[in-house]
Design a protein around this motif. Structure first.
Motif, PDB file in Angstrom:
ATOM      1  N   ILE A  66       0.890  -1.115  -0.133  1.00  0.00           N
ATOM      2  CA  ILE A  66      -0.055  -0.049   0.094  1.00  0.00           C
ATOM      3  C   ILE A  66       0.878   1.386  -0.154  1.00  0.00           C
ATOM      4  O   ILE A  66       1.901   1.177   0.633  1.00  0.00           O
ATOM      5  N   ILE A  67       0.703   1.956  -0.985  1.00  0.00           N
ATOM      6  CA  ILE A  67       1.578   3.003  -1.166  1.00  0.00           C
ATOM      7  C   ILE A  67       0.899   4.455  -1.555  1.00  0.00           C
ATOM      8  O   ILE A  67      -0.452   4.459  -2.124  1.00  0.00           O
ATOM      9  N   ARG A  68       1.483   5.645  -1.510  1.00  0.00           N
ATOM     10  CA  ARG A  68       1.036   6.866  -2.004  1.00  0.00           C
ATOM     11  C   ARG A  68       0.974   6.770  -3.662  1.00  0.00           C
ATOM     12  O   ARG A  68       1.711   6.206  -4.314  1.00  0.00           O
ATOM     13  N   GLU A  69      -0.067   7.460  -4.102  1.00  0.00           N
ATOM     14  CA  GLU A  69      -0.122   7.447  -5.472  1.00  0.00           C
ATOM     15  C   GLU A  69       1.144   7.893  -6.286  1.00  0.00           C
ATOM     16  O   GLU A  69       1.410   7.297  -7.209  1.00  0.00           O
ATOM     17  N   GLU A  70       1.647   8.681  -5.777  1.00  0.00           N
ATOM     18  CA  GLU A  70       3.068   9.665  -6.492  1.00  0.00           C
ATOM     19  C   GLU A  70       4.067   8.592  -6.467  1.00  0.00           C
ATOM     20  O   GLU A  70       4.988   8.607  -7.270  1.00  0.00           O
ATOM     21  N   ARG A  71       4.000   7.526  -5.710  1.00  0.00           N
ATOM     22  CA  ARG A  71       4.997   6.382  -5.864  1.00  0.00           C
ATOM     23  C   ARG A  71       4.882   5.081  -6.519  1.00  0.00           C
ATOM     24  O   ARG A  71       5.578   4.141  -6.755  1.00  0.00           O
ATOM     25  N   LEU A  72       3.484   5.371  -7.093  1.00  0.00           N
ATOM     26  CA  LEU A  72       2.901   3.909  -7.837  1.00  0.00           C
ATOM     27  C   LEU A  72       3.933   3.752  -9.103  1.00  0.00           C
ATOM     28  O   LEU A  72       4.465   2.404  -9.326  1.00  0.00           O
ATOM     29  N   ASP A  73       4.376   4.426  -9.978  1.00  0.00           N
ATOM     30  CA  ASP A  73       5.057   4.435 -11.106  1.00  0.00           C
ATOM     31  C   ASP A  73       6.497   3.661 -10.818  1.00  0.00           C
ATOM     32  O   ASP A  73       6.757   2.677 -11.418  1.00  0.00           O
TER      33      ASP A  73
END
Length: 103
Positions: A66-73
């Motif tokens: 589970i991560i923040r959206e900005e770290r997804l890529d």
């Protein structure tokens, strides 16, 4: 209670590839994940089960992040390095968390 948006990434991969995957994720800065055994299922090759298997090498696991959206890529690029060459499925869902500072 206030919630915060995040992404839940589930990577289902052969158990024998688990360490390679988690090492790759950690190098990409992913610090939190959970590893769950997959007891069986069905896919393109038909049904399968862990029942009767002598070693865990032929089983599957799920690595859940589970991560923040900005770290997804960054996470997806790291995961794809491993999953691209092996049996594996990556799913992404939107979630909400209570303590955003943990992710």
């Amino acid at each position: 209670m206030q919630t915060h948006k995040a992404k839940r990434v589930v990577i289902t991969i052969e158990a024998i590839m688990q360490k390679r995957l988690t090492d790759t994720l950690e190098k990409a800065g992913v610090t939190g994940y959970s590893i769950l055994p997959v007891l069986g299922g069905s896919g393109r090759s038909g049904a399968w089960s862990r029942e009767g298997q002598i070693s865990r090498a032929s089983g599957m696991v799920q690595v859940v992040c589970i991560i923040r959206e900005e770290r997804l890529d960054g996470l997806l690029e790291a995961a794809f390095e491993v999953v691209d060459k092996h049996i594996g499925v990556v799913t992404i869902t939107d979630v909400e968390v209570l303590r955003a500072e943990r992710f």
